[in-house]
Write an enzyme that holds these catalytic residues in place. Sequence first.
Site, PDB file in Angstrom:
ATOM      1  N   GLU A   1       0.802  -1.215   0.000  1.00  0.00           N
ATOM      2  CA  GLU A   1       0.000   0.000   0.000  1.00  0.00           C
ATOM      3  C   GLU A   1       0.839   1.272   0.000  1.00  0.00           C
ATOM      4  O   GLU A   1       0.573   2.182   0.778  1.00  0.00           O
ATOM      5  CB  GLU A   1      -0.940  -0.030   1.202  1.00  0.00           C
ATOM      6  CG  GLU A   1      -0.248  -0.017   2.588  1.00  0.00           C
ATOM      7  CD  GLU A   1       0.090  -1.395   3.143  1.00  0.00           C
ATOM      8  OE1 GLU A   1       0.189  -2.353   2.356  1.00  0.00           O
ATOM      9  OE2 GLU A   1       0.264  -1.510   4.374  1.00  0.00           O
TER      10      GLU A   1
ATOM     11  N   HIS B   1      -8.215  -3.892  -1.180  1.00  0.00           N
ATOM     12  CA  HIS B   1      -7.427  -4.015   0.049  1.00  0.00           C
ATOM     13  C   HIS B   1      -6.373  -2.912   0.139  1.00  0.00           C
ATOM     14  O   HIS B   1      -6.299  -2.189   1.139  1.00  0.00           O
ATOM     15  CB  HIS B   1      -6.770  -5.401   0.092  1.00  0.00           C
ATOM     16  CG  HIS B   1      -5.933  -5.636   1.308  1.00  0.00           C
ATOM     17  ND1 HIS B   1      -6.428  -6.239   2.440  1.00  0.00           N
ATOM     18  CD2 HIS B   1      -4.639  -5.317   1.586  1.00  0.00           C
ATOM     19  CE1 HIS B   1      -5.478  -6.297   3.359  1.00  0.00           C
ATOM     20  NE2 HIS B   1      -4.380  -5.749   2.862  1.00  0.00           N
ATOM     21  N   GLU B   2      -5.569  -2.784  -0.898  1.00  0.00           N
ATOM     22  CA  GLU B   2      -4.484  -1.780  -0.856  1.00  0.00           C
ATOM     23  C   GLU B   2      -5.055  -0.364  -0.769  1.00  0.00           C
ATOM     24  O   GLU B   2      -4.511   0.494  -0.083  1.00  0.00           O
ATOM     25  CB  GLU B   2      -3.561  -1.925  -2.066  1.00  0.00           C
ATOM     26  CG  GLU B   2      -2.966  -3.316  -2.273  1.00  0.00           C
ATOM     27  CD  GLU B   2      -2.372  -3.945  -1.019  1.00  0.00           C
ATOM     28  OE1 GLU B   2      -1.853  -3.201  -0.170  1.00  0.00           O
ATOM     29  OE2 GLU B   2      -2.445  -5.186  -0.883  1.00  0.00           O
TER      30      GLU B   2
ATOM     31  N   HIS C   1      -6.035   0.576   2.692  1.00  0.00           N
ATOM     32  CA  HIS C   1      -4.886   0.972   3.509  1.00  0.00           C
ATOM     33  C   HIS C   1      -4.630   2.488   3.479  1.00  0.00           C
ATOM     34  O   HIS C   1      -3.918   3.011   4.332  1.00  0.00           O
ATOM     35  CB  HIS C   1      -3.625   0.271   3.016  1.00  0.00           C
ATOM     36  CG  HIS C   1      -3.358  -1.062   3.641  1.00  0.00           C
ATOM     37  ND1 HIS C   1      -3.275  -1.240   5.004  1.00  0.00           N
ATOM     38  CD2 HIS C   1      -3.119  -2.281   3.080  1.00  0.00           C
ATOM     39  CE1 HIS C   1      -2.990  -2.530   5.249  1.00  0.00           C
ATOM     40  NE2 HIS C   1      -2.908  -3.170   4.114  1.00  0.00           N
TER      41      HIS C   1
ATOM     42  N   GLU D   1      -3.765  -4.384   9.317  1.00  0.00           N
ATOM     43  CA  GLU D   1      -4.303  -5.396   8.401  1.00  0.00           C
ATOM     44  C   GLU D   1      -5.722  -5.848   8.726  1.00  0.00           C
ATOM     45  O   GLU D   1      -6.491  -6.137   7.818  1.00  0.00           O
ATOM     46  CB  GLU D   1      -3.366  -6.597   8.342  1.00  0.00           C
ATOM     47  CG  GLU D   1      -1.982  -6.258   7.787  1.00  0.00           C
ATOM     48  CD  GLU D   1      -2.018  -5.658   6.382  1.00  0.00           C
ATOM     49  OE1 GLU D   1      -3.057  -5.755   5.706  1.00  0.00           O
ATOM     50  OE2 GLU D   1      -0.989  -5.077   5.981  1.00  0.00           O
TER      51      GLU D   1
ATOM     52  N   ASP E   1       8.109 -10.164  10.416  1.00  0.00           N
ATOM     53  CA  ASP E   1       7.423 -10.997   9.428  1.00  0.00           C
ATOM     54  C   ASP E   1       6.672 -12.155  10.076  1.00  0.00           C
ATOM     55  O   ASP E   1       5.683 -12.635   9.524  1.00  0.00           O
ATOM     56  CB  ASP E   1       8.445 -11.588   8.444  1.00  0.00           C
ATOM     57  CG  ASP E   1       8.567 -10.729   7.194  1.00  0.00           C
ATOM     58  OD1 ASP E   1       8.154  -9.556   7.255  1.00  0.00           O
ATOM     59  OD2 ASP E   1       9.073 -11.235   6.181  1.00  0.00           O
TER      60      ASP E   1
ATOM     61  N   TYR F   1      -4.831 -10.313   9.866  1.00  0.00           N
ATOM     62  CA  TYR F   1      -5.773  -9.943   8.808  1.00  0.00           C
ATOM     63  C   TYR F   1      -7.211 -10.366   9.151  1.00  0.00           C
ATOM     64  O   TYR F   1      -8.110  -9.536   9.244  1.00  0.00           O
ATOM     65  CB  TYR F   1      -5.375 -10.610   7.489  1.00  0.00           C
ATOM     66  CG  TYR F   1      -4.107 -10.063   6.871  1.00  0.00           C
ATOM     67  CD1 TYR F   1      -4.163  -9.216   5.761  1.00  0.00           C
ATOM     68  CD2 TYR F   1      -2.852 -10.384   7.378  1.00  0.00           C
ATOM     69  CE1 TYR F   1      -3.007  -8.719   5.170  1.00  0.00           C
ATOM     70  CE2 TYR F   1      -1.696  -9.889   6.797  1.00  0.00           C
ATOM     71  CZ  TYR F   1      -1.772  -9.057   5.701  1.00  0.00           C
ATOM     72  OH  TYR F   1      -0.635  -8.556   5.131  1.00  0.00           O
TER      73      TYR F   1
HETATM   74 ZN   LIG Z   1      -2.615  -5.189   3.812  1.00  0.00          ZN
END
Ligand SMILES: [Zn+2]
Length: 640
Positions: free
Chosen positions: A303, A327-328, A331, A350, A408, A416
Amino acid sequence: MKTAITLVLAAFAAGMTGCSREQGTASVASTAAVAPVLNGPDARDVHSYADPAVARVTHVDLDLTAHFDTHTMQGTATLDVLSSAPDPQLTLDTRGLKIEAVRDAEGHDLAFQLAPADPLLGAALRISLKTARRVQVQYTTSPDAAALQWLSPAQTAGKQQPYLFSQGEAILTRSWVPTQDSPGIRQTWSATIRAPEALTVVMSGERVAEPKQVAGGQREWRYRMEHPVASYLIAIAIGDLSFQSLGARTGVYTEPSRLAAAASELVDMEKMVAAAESLYGSYRWGRYDVLVLPPSFPFGGMENPRLTFATPTMIAGDRSLVSLVAHELAHSWSGNLVTNATWADFWLNEGFTDYFENRIMERVYGAETAAMLADLRWDDLQDTIKDLGAAKVGDTRLHLDLAGRDPDDGMTDIAYVKGATFLRTIEATIGREPWDAYLRDYFDRHAFQPQTSAGFLKDLREHVIKGDAALEQKLGLDAWVYDPGLPANAVHVKSAALEQIDRRAAAFAREGISADVAKDWNTSQRVRYLNRLPRKLSTRQLAQLATAMNLDTQRNSEVRFAWLQLAVANRYAPALPNLEDFLTSMGRRKFVLPLFKDLMAQGEWGKPLAMRIYAAARPGYHSVTVGSVDKVVPLAAEGQ
Ligand SMILES: [Zn+2]
């Protein structure tokens, strides 16, 4: 969990005006509001060396040349700093940077020290500021800078020109920009970038001048971002790019040979922006463009403000995977406008975005489409909770403990989908209208600011719960955020169309394949069918399925992925050429990592295949994907 959140901004206000007068030159930072930094214990970022309470960066000005021959970027980063201390030490994050000099605004050398490097966090760069409040760091990036992927012409669609793109999230920006690389420390930025004249430079900011021819067969490009953003959102791509407008403020960049397909796929983008605005308030970033990258891009999308970076695996030819753009785009509010202060609260980025994405899809494509997508995501969440199991049950919390770990590790469907399910549960409990009004107001009140889980809960209690003990009890807010697993009040959106598919999948085992299977089914229905089939199928059944659903020639990446998972689970050899082609032709981690895990789970059948395919594919993957798959597949030499 109790936390005290206070803003350290006020203490600096006097210092800021004073320093910009001293420095003389006006910068973007002097005209934009300085974003607050949260300093409660829950906002302490264990993934940054920065000490913003002593000295914090407010603006980054880059002046860099992209060297495609040495795979390095070289030049300077000039930082505006706020500090009220007399001789403060400025601490920056760096990773693999060769620091050549550090100077003040007048060009005098400043004393600095580069600490020993940690493999994950990089090396702290400590600068003794004296009275300086603007410092210039002269540096060169490493050829294997984790944020930068340098592609050879052969790795592009056009095969003529090289390509460079960056990926900053989560803590990779420090490998090409020496700054305070924490999502809680927002900075405005500007950049002057020189690159070979045949190439186009795009960035996650506004282009402020036409490219200018300069010495050495290069062109110089200038960009800026006037809003304070988290450093992981500073992004660049350089390549043979063309552009097509899609609406008044939307458009797409990609390689020329891919432009028509990308533009056709993204035709609804302007509608999506309008839908998002109608839900949660005006889009504050000016333009919204998408850059469709070469296939090695490790994520579905990133994003980056004004310019979403997207995987080409979303170009399905039938617009069936455009929820990725929703989705992006979402953001632009959740993540870019209101940002997780640390990666422990990644779900604030998320989970909000997954929820918002679905609301955009509902508005543009209707309730049934949105329900199908949400229901598939529910399946993803169940799989993730099962995969994490008892050993990693702590990682099923929304608020994570990532101390000593790679951020990560927190990028799972917990952030999410559990996050989105939490918000959906609040919506169902208090009603859509008051919930939407609250969210819209929330984005306004916290615009361009960092946020923590505790901060969000506090805000929710203040504006929604308002002391209603029964409501608090019904929602179970703390359990949602701080306890593992999925609370009993979780709202599961069920799609009637997918329930129909479930019945067809159950019938398969009893009755075998029917001739009209998948006829007129959309992508969600195909994916659900493949995922709901019994995991153990005979070679004959798999062959029938492949023929009936054209699975050998399937180009839709989601359907292809679902099919290949089923094929690997059954050691179905006829699908291997397809599997090998898929794994060596793109590097999207969401597809690559599970397929390698599946292969490894097949013991002596799958492990040699995984090792052989990975050896061939690895050089083409981004460091983000390599970092994950390396933990799963032994490298050829070790495995002998
Ligand atoms: Zn995302």
